[in-house]
Design an enzyme around this catalytic site. Structure first.
Site, PDB file in Angstrom:
ATOM      1  N   PHE A 197       0.872  -1.185   0.000  1.00  0.00           N
ATOM      2  CA  PHE A 197       0.000   0.000   0.000  1.00  0.00           C
ATOM      3  C   PHE A 197       0.906   1.231   0.000  1.00  0.00           C
ATOM      4  O   PHE A 197       1.681   1.432   0.942  1.00  0.00           O
ATOM      5  CB  PHE A 197      -0.841  -0.063   1.281  1.00  0.00           C
ATOM      6  N   SER A 206       1.186  11.970   8.268  1.00  0.00           N
ATOM      7  CA  SER A 206      -0.178  12.080   8.806  1.00  0.00           C
ATOM      8  C   SER A 206      -1.072  12.876   7.868  1.00  0.00           C
ATOM      9  O   SER A 206      -2.259  12.585   7.716  1.00  0.00           O
ATOM     10  CB  SER A 206      -0.147  12.774  10.169  1.00  0.00           C
ATOM     11  N   GLU A 444      -0.383   3.183  10.434  1.00  0.00           N
ATOM     12  CA  GLU A 444      -1.834   3.105  10.122  1.00  0.00           C
ATOM     13  C   GLU A 444      -2.602   4.251  10.771  1.00  0.00           C
ATOM     14  O   GLU A 444      -3.730   4.089  11.238  1.00  0.00           O
ATOM     15  CB  GLU A 444      -2.405   1.754  10.554  1.00  0.00           C
ATOM     16  N   GLY A 445      -1.984   5.449  10.811  1.00  0.00           N
ATOM     17  CA  GLY A 445      -2.572   6.608  11.486  1.00  0.00           C
ATOM     18  C   GLY A 445      -1.997   6.678  12.889  1.00  0.00           C
ATOM     19  O   GLY A 445      -2.248   5.763  13.690  1.00  0.00           O
ATOM     20  N   ASN A 447      -1.579   7.451  16.757  1.00  0.00           N
ATOM     21  CA  ASN A 447      -2.655   7.545  17.747  1.00  0.00           C
ATOM     22  C   ASN A 447      -3.024   9.000  18.022  1.00  0.00           C
ATOM     23  O   ASN A 447      -4.157   9.303  18.397  1.00  0.00           O
ATOM     24  CB  ASN A 447      -2.240   6.825  19.032  1.00  0.00           C
ATOM     25  N   ASP A 448      -2.057   9.899  17.823  1.00  0.00           N
ATOM     26  CA  ASP A 448      -2.330  11.328  18.042  1.00  0.00           C
ATOM     27  C   ASP A 448      -3.311  11.840  16.989  1.00  0.00           C
ATOM     28  O   ASP A 448      -4.322  12.471  17.310  1.00  0.00           O
ATOM     29  CB  ASP A 448      -1.017  12.127  17.944  1.00  0.00           C
TER      30      ASP A 448
HETATM   31  S1  MYA Z   1      -0.090   3.208   5.826  1.00  0.00           S
HETATM   32  C1  MYA Z   1      -0.140   4.917   6.083  1.00  0.00           C
HETATM   33  C2  MYA Z   1      -1.133   5.288   7.092  1.00  0.00           C
HETATM   34  N1  MYA Z   1      -1.405   6.693   6.977  1.00  0.00           N
HETATM   35  C3  MYA Z   1      -2.416   7.236   7.600  1.00  0.00           C
HETATM   36  O1  MYA Z   1      -3.164   6.587   8.319  1.00  0.00           O
HETATM   37  C4  MYA Z   1      -2.634   8.693   7.349  1.00  0.00           C
HETATM   38  C5  MYA Z   1      -3.312   9.396   8.495  1.00  0.00           C
HETATM   39  N2  MYA Z   1      -4.029  10.551   7.998  1.00  0.00           N
HETATM   40  C6  MYA Z   1      -5.354  10.520   7.794  1.00  0.00           C
HETATM   41  O2  MYA Z   1      -6.018   9.558   8.056  1.00  0.00           O
HETATM   42  C7  MYA Z   1      -6.011  11.756   7.178  1.00  0.00           C
HETATM   43  O3  MYA Z   1      -5.059  12.470   6.450  1.00  0.00           O
HETATM   44  C8  MYA Z   1      -6.701  12.652   8.239  1.00  0.00           C
HETATM   45  C9  MYA Z   1      -7.597  13.673   7.515  1.00  0.00           C
HETATM   46  C10 MYA Z   1      -7.649  11.865   9.121  1.00  0.00           C
HETATM   47  C11 MYA Z   1      -5.626  13.310   9.107  1.00  0.00           C
HETATM   48  N3  MYA Z   1     -12.846   7.716   6.976  1.00  0.00           N
HETATM   49  O4  MYA Z   1     -10.351  17.344   5.063  1.00  0.00           O
HETATM   50  P1  MYA Z   1     -10.268  16.032   5.781  1.00  0.00           P
HETATM   51  C12 MYA Z   1     -13.028  12.230   4.676  1.00  0.00           C
HETATM   52  C13 MYA Z   1     -13.757   8.194   6.118  1.00  0.00           C
HETATM   53  O5  MYA Z   1     -10.569  15.990   7.230  1.00  0.00           O
HETATM   54  P2  MYA Z   1      -7.417  15.841   5.968  1.00  0.00           P
HETATM   55  C14 MYA Z   1       0.731   2.509   7.143  1.00  0.00           C
HETATM   56  O6  MYA Z   1       0.958   3.127   8.134  1.00  0.00           O
HETATM   57  C15 MYA Z   1     -13.623  13.455   5.329  1.00  0.00           C
HETATM   58  O7  MYA Z   1     -14.847  13.160   5.887  1.00  0.00           O
HETATM   59  N4  MYA Z   1     -13.679   9.416   5.594  1.00  0.00           N
HETATM   60  O8  MYA Z   1      -8.852  15.370   5.503  1.00  0.00           O
HETATM   61  C16 MYA Z   1       1.164   1.084   6.919  1.00  0.00           C
HETATM   62  C17 MYA Z   1     -13.754  14.389   4.157  1.00  0.00           C
HETATM   63  O9  MYA Z   1     -14.857  14.006   3.388  1.00  0.00           O
HETATM   64  P3  MYA Z   1     -15.772  15.135   2.633  1.00  0.00           P
HETATM   65  C18 MYA Z   1     -12.637  10.165   5.967  1.00  0.00           C
HETATM   66  O10 MYA Z   1      -7.479  17.014   6.879  1.00  0.00           O
HETATM   67  C19 MYA Z   1       1.091   0.264   8.132  1.00  0.00           C
HETATM   68  C20 MYA Z   1     -12.506  14.073   3.345  1.00  0.00           C
HETATM   69  O11 MYA Z   1     -12.135  12.732   3.703  1.00  0.00           O
HETATM   70  C21 MYA Z   1     -11.654   9.719   6.862  1.00  0.00           C
HETATM   71  O12 MYA Z   1      -6.579  15.925   4.764  1.00  0.00           O
HETATM   72  C22 MYA Z   1       1.232  -1.179   7.848  1.00  0.00           C
HETATM   73  C23 MYA Z   1     -11.373  15.014   3.652  1.00  0.00           C
HETATM   74  O13 MYA Z   1     -11.218  15.022   5.049  1.00  0.00           O
HETATM   75  C24 MYA Z   1     -11.786   8.431   7.367  1.00  0.00           C
HETATM   76  N5  MYA Z   1     -10.900   7.869   8.198  1.00  0.00           N
HETATM   77  O14 MYA Z   1      -6.863  14.554   6.810  1.00  0.00           O
HETATM   78  C25 MYA Z   1       0.218  -1.915   8.612  1.00  0.00           C
HETATM   79  N6  MYA Z   1     -10.737  10.706   7.028  1.00  0.00           N
HETATM   80  O15 MYA Z   1     -14.865  15.766   1.630  1.00  0.00           O
HETATM   81  C26 MYA Z   1       0.039  -3.299   8.201  1.00  0.00           C
HETATM   82  C27 MYA Z   1     -11.137  11.731   6.272  1.00  0.00           C
HETATM   83  O16 MYA Z   1     -16.875  14.350   2.023  1.00  0.00           O
HETATM   84  C28 MYA Z   1      -1.298  -3.809   8.612  1.00  0.00           C
HETATM   85  N7  MYA Z   1     -12.282  11.406   5.624  1.00  0.00           N
HETATM   86  O17 MYA Z   1     -16.222  16.069   3.718  1.00  0.00           O
HETATM   87  C29 MYA Z   1      -1.282  -4.563   9.884  1.00  0.00           C
HETATM   88  C30 MYA Z   1      -2.554  -5.260  10.131  1.00  0.00           C
HETATM   89  C31 MYA Z   1      -2.589  -5.927  11.468  1.00  0.00           C
HETATM   90  C32 MYA Z   1      -1.990  -7.274  11.495  1.00  0.00           C
HETATM   91  C33 MYA Z   1      -2.650  -8.227  10.641  1.00  0.00           C
HETATM   92  C34 MYA Z   1      -1.974  -9.648  10.741  1.00  0.00           C
HETATM   93  C35 MYA Z   1      -2.385 -10.449   9.593  1.00  0.00           C
END
Ligand code: MYA
Length: 636
Positions: A197, A206, A444-445, A447-448
């Site tokens: 991904f 973030s 995956e985001g 915690n902050d």
């Molecule tokens: S992968 C990289 C991970 N990266 C992130 O998680 C990035 C974190 N940042 C964000 O999530 C966003 O940029 C934030 C919003 C939240 C900060 N659901 O203007 P906005 C909509 C639904 O607020 P921003 C990794 O780490 C929002 O309503 N919609 O956006 C690999 C709006 O919609 P509209 C959402 O200020 C790890 C639009 O988007 C959501 O830019 C490997 C714009 O929103 C949401 N969550 O930032 C892991 N957020 O336009 C491996 C926003 O309609 C896996 N919106 O009003 C491990 C699995 C476990 C183990 C399994 C074993 C098998």
């Protein structure tokens, strides 16, 4: 965190505003609706007929208890699914106990070949892919139960598998066309090709929507030409298939062209895709992490995932969808850590007795068990709701990820503490788990950022709800009952009488005290949200100290409800260990309700306001000085 101003700015644009409509203010909020469809819906429905959010957490911000998703404790497994799942448990556990060697993987910084092959044979690379496409076709709950075992034994492998299917090709599962599914899933499901991904970039962590990678449509309209680079990509050095997010020029109906994010399925074989060397990480060492570069990569237009310009939502949905897996995997990790701590506490003698007989160790073990229990209840409540078709679970998913990753860190730390010097030695296996765990509070985001996301998303919903109430007050005709409810609630609040709806009917009779505390916390939370919006209006988005406390209260309430529901079910079913669950739940609820009172009081305390200003000043001074500011006690 430094760059979450965009999040703040973006929520600011949603124009929360306050106006007086009764003697006790109700908040009126105008904001961009999250989807056009919802906007149309809200315009044409009155409060009574409005399709309310079924999400428990969303309702919380409106002071409502949406019991549907939380009581009784949900289980979406059919008898056939339960039977099928049971068949996997022993072989998967046996594999991790007898075939996989987590320490060896860690020291080699790679997964041993025979383990990799064994995982393929078990179908571990396509747990949720349909059987039609060579996968095992597991539901979210079934997947969670399997990854719990992976999490207990080897988080590095968990990440290799998770980066592949939880986020790497999840976009194809969720948004892929039938052709994309047929083309890619069969090989991905059997581990013949691996997926990654690709969202994060050097200048975009973030603040995910600030990515700079760019894809431009070719003149003949058949391809997008992609240029850019991605960092810290799990499986980035070994994957063949990438879900890549890039800016693409999009022209709107008025002829204005702006860059919007689009998601693509990119094959390494397209040419122009290369990877950096494996990163040297603190933990999860056996999983590959690398930079990925895209240089004039020709992506056929058929490989667009979702809509052109709709890539940000694709990314967010993939992440929302994957987060429950972390909660489940970490529940397993905690179980493994607790077993090790118990083994030591039950066998180690000091001061003439086994150390588990001492109160200090007892408290540690019980708190470890409690946090594992809360994480498990949250994770399985969430995935059962997802399996039941819930589409609005983003707050719950963020809560589960935050709670489990912090609980697991606490449990690892205490397991080491209980084990004393032994726990600090590599041979204990505890230090590896602690190293592996640290990243879970970051990726995956962080915690902050997820805490801010919880509060801002909930407040946005509350603002919308209050605006609808304002409409009802303006046009009381069809909404008389709703208005009277609110007036009654407010009148009671003014004279200090609780109008919290009772949860008694949902819980086992012996859990009524906990139910009462939970209902009270929900009521207080709803009023605090309203007060916050009235006081700060749209400026609430700048109040991160407050948003943090609000998120803390949200997480605690979800934990209260999840454990209350689960323990009540166990008591009612008369299952083994139900009393143990009830005890853990009662302690959690008692302590959480104290924390909630404190966090909600923080939101309006003048002392805390002063503290916030002092902390801001201290931070400013440290930044200006580049280090701590005070003169050293010895003068130099
Ligand atoms: S992968 C990289 C991970 N990266 C992130 O998680 C990035 C974190 N940042 C964000 O999530 C966003 O940029 C934030 C919003 C939240 C900060 N659901 O203007 P906005 C909509 C639904 O607020 P921003 C990794 O780490 C929002 O309503 N919609 O956006 C690999 C709006 O919609 P509209 C959402 O200020 C790890 C639009 O988007 C959501 O830019 C490997 C714009 O929103 C949401 N969550 O930032 C892991 N957020 O336009 C491996 C926003 O309609 C896996 N919106 O009003 C491990 C699995 C476990 C183990 C399994 C074993 C098998």
């Amino acid at each position: 965190m430094m760059r979450c101003s965009r999040l703040v700015a973006s929520i600011s644009r949603q124009k929360l505003s306050v106006c007086q409509i009764t003697h006790r203010s109700l908040l009126a909020s105008t904001q961009q609706n999250r989807s056009k469809a919802t906007a149309v819906e809200t315009e044409t429905q009155d409060v009574k007929t409005q399709k309310a959010s079924r999400s428990f957490a969303m309702g919380l911000f409106c002071g409502q208890i949406n019991p549907e998703q939380v009581f009784p404790f949900p289980n979406s497994l059919s008898p056939e699914q339960t039977e099928a799942l049971e068949m996997y448990i022993d072989p998967v556990t046996k594999f991790f106990e007898e075939v996989n060697n987590a320490d060896k993987n860690d020291s080699m910084a790679a997964i041993e070949d025979h383990t990799f092959e064994g995982l393929k044979e078990m179908g571990a690379f396509g747990l949720q892919v349909s059987t039609e496409h060579n996968g095992l076709g597991l539901s979210n709950t079934q997947y969670a139960r399997i990854v719990e075992i992976v999490g207990e034994y080897d988080l590095g492998i968990g990440i290799a598998l998770g980066a592949h299917q939880s986020i790497g090709f999840k976009g194809i599962l969720l948004f892929g066309t039938p052709e994309q599914k047929a083309k890619y899933l069969p090989k991905l499901a059997v581990g013949k090709t691996l997926a990654a991904f690709c969202l994060t970039e050097p200048s975009s962590g973030s603040d995910a929507s600030s990515i700079r990678s760019k894809a431009v449509l070719s003149k003949d309209g058949k391809h997008y030409i992609l240029n850019g680079s991605k960092i810290w990509i799990s499986n980035g050095g070994i994957a063949e298939i990438f879900t890549v997010f890039a800016q693409t020029p999009v022209t709107d109906a008025d002829g204005n062209t702006t860059d919007k994010i689009t998601a693509f399925v990119v094959e390494r074989g397209f040419g122009g895709v290369s990877s950096g060397p494996p990163e040297n990480k603190m933990g999860i060492k056996c999983s590959n992490t690398a930079e990925v570069y895209f240089e004039d990569v020709k992506i056929p237009v058929e490989n667009i995932l979702g809509e052109v310009g709709g890539g940000f939502k694709v990314a967010m949905n993939i992440l929302n969808n994957g987060r429950f897996g972390m909660g489940a995997a970490l529940s397993g990790t905690m179980k493994g850590l607790i077993k090790k701590a118990v083994d030591h506490a039950a066998n180690r003698q000091q001061f003439g007795d086994y150390i588990h007989k001492y109160g200090v160790i007892q408290e540690k073990l019980a708190r470890m068990a409690m946090q594992q229990y809360v994480s498990e209840c949250m994770a399985y409540m969430l995935c059962a709701n997802m399996d039941a078709g819930s589409t609005e679970f983003q707050i719950e998913a963020a809560i589960s990820k935050i709670y489990a990753s912090e609980a697991a860190w606490f449990v690892a730390d205490e397991a080491i503490q209980i084990s004393g010097g032994m726990g600090y030695m590599r041979d204990s296996g505890l230090e590896r788990v602690m190293r592996d765990l640290r990243i879970f509070r970051i990726f995956e985001g962080t915690n902050d950022i997820l805490r801010l996301f919880i509060s801002l998303t909930g407040l946005q919903n509350a603002g919308k709800h209050l605006k609808e109430l304002q409409k009802a007050f303006k046009n009381p005709g069809g909404n008389f009952g709703t208005i009277m409810d609110i007036v009654n609630k407010r009148a009671k609040r003014m004279v200090g009488v609780s109008s919290a709806p009772s949860l008694d009917q949902y819980v086992h009779p012996s859990m009524k005290d906990s139910a009462g505390k939970t209902a009270k916390a929900i009521e207080d939370f709803g009023f605090s949200v309203e007060d916050l919006l009235i006081k700060h209006g749209k400026k609430i988005v700048d109040q991160q100290f407050l948003l943090w406390r609000l998120a803390e209260a949200t997480i605690d309430i979800y934990g209260m409800v999840a454990t209350l529901s689960k323990s009540s079910k166990s008591l009612s079913d008369g299952i083994e260990g139900a009393d143990y669950e009830a005890k853990l739940c009662k302690v959690f609820v008692n302590e959480a309700s104290t924390r909630i009172t404190k966090n909600l009081a923080y939101l309006k305390s003048s002392t805390e306001k002063e503290n916030i200003e002092s902390l801001k000043d201290a931070s400013k001074s440290v930044i200006e000085r580049g280090s701590v500011v005070q003169r050293h006690p010895v003068g130099f």
